[in-house]
Design a protein around this motif. Structure first.
Motif, mmCIF file in Angstrom:
data_model
loop_
_atom_site.group_PDB
_atom_site.id
_atom_site.type_symbol
_atom_site.label_atom_id
_atom_site.label_comp_id
_atom_site.label_asym_id
_atom_site.label_seq_id
_atom_site.Cartn_x
_atom_site.Cartn_y
_atom_site.Cartn_z
ATOM 1 N N CYS A 1 -3.972 1.223 3.128
ATOM 2 C CA CYS A 1 -3.155 2.359 2.848
ATOM 3 C C CYS A 1 -2.992 2.190 1.443
ATOM 4 O O CYS A 1 -2.238 1.345 0.855
ATOM 5 N N CYS B 1 1.353 2.359 1.171
ATOM 6 C CA CYS B 1 2.318 1.229 1.407
ATOM 7 C C CYS B 1 1.422 0.036 1.328
ATOM 8 O O CYS B 1 2.059 -1.038 1.820
ATOM 9 N N CYS C 1 -2.257 5.429 5.882
ATOM 10 C CA CYS C 1 -2.118 4.983 7.429
ATOM 11 C C CYS C 1 -1.265 5.928 8.039
ATOM 12 O O CYS C 1 -0.555 6.819 7.465
ATOM 13 N N CYS D 1 2.481 6.905 6.867
ATOM 14 C CA CYS D 1 2.399 7.284 5.476
ATOM 15 C C CYS D 1 1.697 8.707 5.460
ATOM 16 O O CYS D 1 2.009 9.453 4.401
HETATM 17 ZN ZN ZN Z 1 1.117 3.165 4.774
#
Ligand code: ZN
Ligand code: ZN
Length: 148
Positions: A104, A107, A144, A147
């Motif tokens: 991701c 994050c 992800c 997110c």
């Molecule tokens: Zn993420």
């Protein structure tokens, strides 16, 4: 959290024998860095490794030593690194079964996966191109679930 087939003591013993055989020096710092990587089973940055060695084992190890050690371990094929897109290397032991990653870019979450079809396609592609496949890196970058 990963599980490895080999227990840590056996792994460390074999690693140290290998290092001596090649004429390199073993060090307590290397032992603790490997211990952290083994027991975390995560993809750790040099900074996280430095912090954990101090926190878990109360061993002072400088970040420069960790960087040097990681370079050495990478050359020895004991660890491999992954870039989540921020230019910071995250390390893990090569002891676990081969796997690929989803990363991701927001994050830095890392998901591991292995896919037989991807593996066999890569072998096929290598063969078609008369390539002897030694290694491959497959990393999928994106967002992800939390997110998105
Ligand atoms: Zn993420
Ligand atoms: Zn991994």
């Amino acid at each position: 959290m990963k599980k490895y087939d080999m227990n840590f003591d056996t792994f460390l013993k074999e690693f140290k024998e290998h290092v001596s055989k090649l004429g390199f020096k073993n060090s307590i710092q290397k032992d603790y860095i490997l211990k952290i990587l083994y027991h975390s089973g995560e993809h750790l940055t040099a900074e996280e490794i430095t912090f954990s060695v101090k926190k878990e084992y109360n061993i002072d190890v400088g970040i420069a030593t960790v960087y040097r050690t990681m370079k050495f371990l990478e050359e020895m094929n004991i660890v491999e690194s992954l870039d989540v897109g921020d230019g910071v290397k995250r390390y893990e032991l090569t002891l676990s079964l081969h796997h690929d990653h989803l990363v991701c870019t927001s994050c830095s979450k890392i998901i591991e996966f292995s896919d037989e079809l991807i593996e066999s396609r890569q072998i096929k592609i290598a063969n078609i191109n008369n390539f002897h496949l030694k290694d491959h890196v497959m990393t999928i970058y994106g967002l992800c679930e939390s997110c998105q």
